[in-house]
Design a protein around this motif. Sequence first.
Motif, mmCIF file in Angstrom:
data_model
loop_
_atom_site.group_PDB
_atom_site.id
_atom_site.type_symbol
_atom_site.label_atom_id
_atom_site.label_comp_id
_atom_site.label_asym_id
_atom_site.label_seq_id
_atom_site.Cartn_x
_atom_site.Cartn_y
_atom_site.Cartn_z
ATOM 1 N N PRO A 91 -8.104 8.485 -0.984
ATOM 2 C CA PRO A 91 -7.463 7.806 -2.126
ATOM 3 C C PRO A 91 -6.180 8.518 -2.528
ATOM 4 N N GLU A 145 -12.822 9.428 -5.575
ATOM 5 C CA GLU A 145 -11.764 10.345 -5.157
ATOM 6 C C GLU A 145 -12.222 11.323 -4.076
ATOM 7 N N ALA A 192 0.835 -1.203 0.000
ATOM 8 C CA ALA A 192 0.000 0.000 0.000
ATOM 9 C C ALA A 192 0.868 1.250 0.000
ATOM 10 N N LEU A 202 -11.961 5.025 -8.589
ATOM 11 C CA LEU A 202 -10.593 4.715 -8.200
ATOM 12 C C LEU A 202 -9.951 3.773 -9.205
ATOM 13 N N ASP A 203 -8.671 3.970 -9.400
ATOM 14 C CA ASP A 203 -7.879 3.085 -10.237
ATOM 15 C C ASP A 203 -6.649 2.683 -9.436
ATOM 16 N N GLU A 204 -6.652 1.451 -8.902
ATOM 17 C CA GLU A 204 -5.567 0.991 -8.057
ATOM 18 C C GLU A 204 -4.752 -0.107 -8.739
ATOM 19 N N HIS A 205 -4.634 -0.001 -10.047
ATOM 20 C CA HIS A 205 -3.755 -0.888 -10.809
ATOM 21 C C HIS A 205 -2.517 -0.082 -11.189
ATOM 22 N N TRP A 206 -1.375 -0.537 -10.698
ATOM 23 C CA TRP A 206 -0.171 0.270 -10.807
ATOM 24 C C TRP A 206 0.709 -0.177 -11.978
ATOM 25 N N GLN A 234 -4.726 8.534 -5.319
ATOM 26 C CA GLN A 234 -4.795 9.159 -6.630
ATOM 27 C C GLN A 234 -5.378 10.567 -6.526
ATOM 28 N N THR A 243 -3.765 6.861 0.467
ATOM 29 C CA THR A 243 -3.437 5.439 0.437
ATOM 30 C C THR A 243 -4.448 4.706 -0.432
ATOM 31 N N THR A 244 -4.586 3.410 -0.223
ATOM 32 C CA THR A 244 -5.478 2.595 -1.051
ATOM 33 C C THR A 244 -6.448 1.822 -0.186
ATOM 34 N N THR A 245 -7.421 1.210 -0.852
ATOM 35 C CA THR A 245 -8.440 0.452 -0.119
ATOM 36 C C THR A 245 -7.856 -0.764 0.585
#
Length: 419
Positions: free
Chosen positions: A190, A134, A97, A234-238, A192, A113-115
């Motif tokens: 988030p 967001e 994270a 949200l976009d949590e693909h890095w 982002q 941070t992230t979920t």
Amino acid sequence: MIRFIIADLRKYWIGSAVVVLIVALAVALGVAVTLQERALRLGSARAADKFDLVIGAAGSENQLVLSSVFLQASPLPLMDGAVLAKLAADPRVAWAAPIGFGDSFEGYPIVGTTTVLVANLADGLAEGKVFTQEGEAVIGANVDLALGDEIKPMHGTMEEGGQTHTELAYHVSGRLKPTGTAWDRAILVPIQAVWHIHGMGHEEHEHKNEAGKAPEADHDEHQHHGESHADAPLDEHWDADVPGLPAILVKPKTIADAYKLRQEYRADATVAVFPGEVLTRLYATLGDAKRVLFAVAAGSQVLVAASLLLVTVMHVGQRRRQIGALRAFGAPRHALFAIVWLELFALVLVGIALGFALGYAAARAISNLVSEGSGVSMPVGFSGEDMTFLIVLTLFAALISALPAILAYRQSPAAALRA
């Protein structure tokens, strides 16, 4: 004998109260130092237990842990965002994270941070739901806000002359259960959104345009140039174009994986630390400070013992006639010894008990102040070590009380009556 001692204490109650107070203050100092040092050590260790491995840019390991685990505001160097993409794809990592900070709201730090971190930080949510857009935020257990409240992030703090962001206002969507850590006073948003309102991430947008991919929507252009929309998903693909990061919290799958990851990321550009190891070094420093403070407390107790001896010897000297009269009326020597010894021993015991109570109250008050400021729970409590200290003090008090009693025991009744 007991009635005589009680009557004597009532008659000389001012002097008795002074003796009790002197002993209590000396003991309270030692007890407070011990309890507070232990509370700080246990509280910080429990807070660090939430995080197995922290990775950041090369620099101070202590500052990395203080900033990422205890949320102590301090600028950290940024590492390449590609590290996050690499960790996310690593089969040895259960989850990774990213965290980003720098903003605050009414004294509470805002952490991007992230979920996945929200899901693993506490034992679920006390109310509400995890952020999905967001413009949503999850607050710690000790944040004085309610669901639906608006949060306008400020860059820095008001004391530092920070400025309020106008690009985005968050709304509270959920509250975490208590963790006993600094994160209980944090506002989680988030990451982002943090990137977008700080104008980060535009390199990724330009890179995609150069590759021939058109932006999904007009508002996406603004997001990468310092604007964000509250309803943006949200976009949590890095990938390798992730903006620079101050720290990444990592949960390895096994202990062996943790050591391998730490070794791998202790490189020129990054540093990987176990928070517990960093705290151990800090405990060593605290231990040195504790020894100094405890030496001061012990020195004060020695001075108190010396002053008590002086006071009691003078007290026995002033009561020579009374002691001589008791001997003349047939009181045996052992009875006089017992009266003088019990009287002083009772006063010192009361002082010791009061000192433990005062020391405990002082440690609790200090811990509460530290917890309010840091969010880290500081458990104050007695242990076997404290019971040993109590027994040693009691034996020492018995020995000290015996010295003036011996003087009374050896005193001649005829000489006492002639004095």
